[in-house]
Enzyme design. Structure first.
Site, mmCIF file in Angstrom:
data_model
loop_
_atom_site.group_PDB
_atom_site.id
_atom_site.type_symbol
_atom_site.label_atom_id
_atom_site.label_comp_id
_atom_site.label_asym_id
_atom_site.label_seq_id
_atom_site.Cartn_x
_atom_site.Cartn_y
_atom_site.Cartn_z
ATOM 1 N N GLY A 11 11.601 3.429 -16.674
ATOM 2 C CA GLY A 11 11.776 2.239 -16.013
ATOM 3 C C GLY A 11 10.992 1.040 -17.000
ATOM 4 C CB THR A 95 1.759 -1.204 -5.235
ATOM 5 O OG1 THR A 95 3.312 -1.433 -5.078
ATOM 6 C CG2 THR A 95 1.358 -2.126 -6.141
ATOM 7 C CB ALA A 119 -4.720 -1.070 -11.480
ATOM 8 C CG HIS A 149 6.500 -9.326 -6.795
ATOM 9 N ND1 HIS A 149 5.581 -10.060 -6.006
ATOM 10 C CD2 HIS A 149 5.942 -8.726 -7.882
ATOM 11 C CE1 HIS A 149 4.460 -9.554 -6.493
ATOM 12 N NE2 HIS A 149 4.446 -8.776 -7.510
ATOM 13 C CE LYS A 153 5.976 -5.530 -5.387
ATOM 14 N NZ LYS A 153 5.480 -4.465 -6.157
#
Length: 259
Positions: A11, A95, A119, A149, A153
Site C-alpha cells: 500500500g 485505524t 498511533a 480524507h 479510505k
C-alpha cells in the site's frame, strides 16, 4: 541492527514505511507481509533477497523485533495480536481498533512486558492539533469536528477525529450542546455523535488527510486545523516510533506518548 517487518507493504503508506526503514541506519527490513500478493519473490517488489515476503498471517516466521502495520481496519486487530503473541513490538498506524480490542491488546502486551504504540496519526501536525484541541476544550465546551480524507479510505470517522473527540470529552465540562429540539429532515446530516460531540467525515479525491476542530463561544469562535498534503509527512512520526518503541514496557496509544 533492529529488525523490522512491514505489514501492508504494497500500500501507499506501507511503501513509504519500507523506504523509511531502508534509509535509516540501525534498522534492517527483514520481512514484509500483505495477504493475497501474487508473488513471494522479493525481487518482484524491488526488495533484496534478504527480505522474506509473506502472504498469510499464519505462515509468518520471523526474527523481526518491530512490526509496522499499515493494513486494513478489518486486519489490524489479528495482526497486532499476532505480533504481541510472538514478542514483536507493534507500531500500528492502521485505524479501526475498538476500545475493547485496544484494551485486550494492552493486556496481552502487559503480560509479556512488551512495549508498543498505536498511533491514530503519525503526522506531527495532527498530534499537535489533538493536544491543542484538548487544551481549548476546557474553555470552549461547544465543539464539532470535521475530518477530510481521500475517497479510498475505508473507515469513518478517521482514527484521528475519533481520538480528538475522546481527548476533548475527557476534559470538557458536562454539557448539553445544541438545540434539544433539533430535528434532522435529512438523516445523519448532523454527523456522527461521540458523547455529544458531532463528527463529520468528508471523502473526496485529491484530499490526503485533513482535520478541523471548530469551537464556538459567546461572541467568538476558534478553529484549529491541520493538513497533511503528502503521505511522506507521516514518516517523521514513524521514525520516532521506531526509535522509541523498544524502550517502552507497555502498549500506548498516541504518538504524543513517545515524543
Amino acid at each position: 541492527m533492529t529488525k523490522v517487518l512491514v505489514a501492508g507493504f504494497t500500500g501507499a503508506m506501507g511503501q513509504q514505511a519500507v523506504a523509511l526503514v531502508n534509509q535509516n541506519d540501525g534498522f534492517e527490513l527483514t520481512a514484509v507481509f500483505a495477504p493475497g500478493v501474487t508473488s513471494t519473490d522479493p525481487s518482484a517488489y524491488g526488495l533484496p533477497a534478504t527480505v522474506t515476503v509473506f502472504d498469510q498471517l499464519s505462515s509468518i516466521t520471523t526474527d523481526a523485533e518491530i512490526w509496522v502495520d499499515f493494513t486494513l481496519p478489518e486486519a489490524v486487530y489479528p495482526n497486532t495480536r499476532f505480533a504481541i503473541d510472538h514478542g514483536i513490538s507493534p507500531v500500528i498506524g492502521t485505524t479501526g481498533l475498538t476500545d475493547e480490542q485496544v484494551a485486550d491488546l494492552q493486556q496481552r502486551a502487559a503480560s509479556q512486558h512488551l512495549g508498543g504504540l498505536i498511533a491514530p496519526n503519525f503526522g506531527l501536525s495532527a498530534v499537535l492539533l489533538m493536544k491543542f484541541a484538548q487544551e481549548a476544550a476546557a474553555y470552549f465546551p461547544d465543539v464539532e469536528i470535521i475530518e477530510m480524507h481521500h475517497d479510498n479510505k475505508k473507515d469513518a470517522p478517521s482514527g484521528t477525529a475519533l481520538n480528538t473527540a475522546k481527548l476533548i470529552d475527557a476534559v470538557r465540562p458536562a454539557h448539553q450542546q445544541g438545540n434539544p429540539d433539533e430535528h434532522e429532515t435529512l438523516a445523519h446530516v448532523r454527523g456522527g455523535d461521540y458523547h455529544g460531540i458531532k463528527i463529520h467525515a468528508v471523502r473526496l479525491p485529491g484530499y490526503v488527510a485533513h482535520e478541523q476542530v471548530l469551537f464556538g463561544g459567546a461572541g467568538e469562535a476558534l478553529t484549529i486545523r491541520q493538513d497533511s498534503f503528502d503521505r511522506s509527512s507521516f514518516m517523521k512520526g514513524v521514525k520516532v516510533a521506531l526509535q522509541k518503541v523498544r524502550h517502552l514496557n507497555e502498549l500506548v496509544v498516541g504518538l504524543e506518548k513517545v515524543l
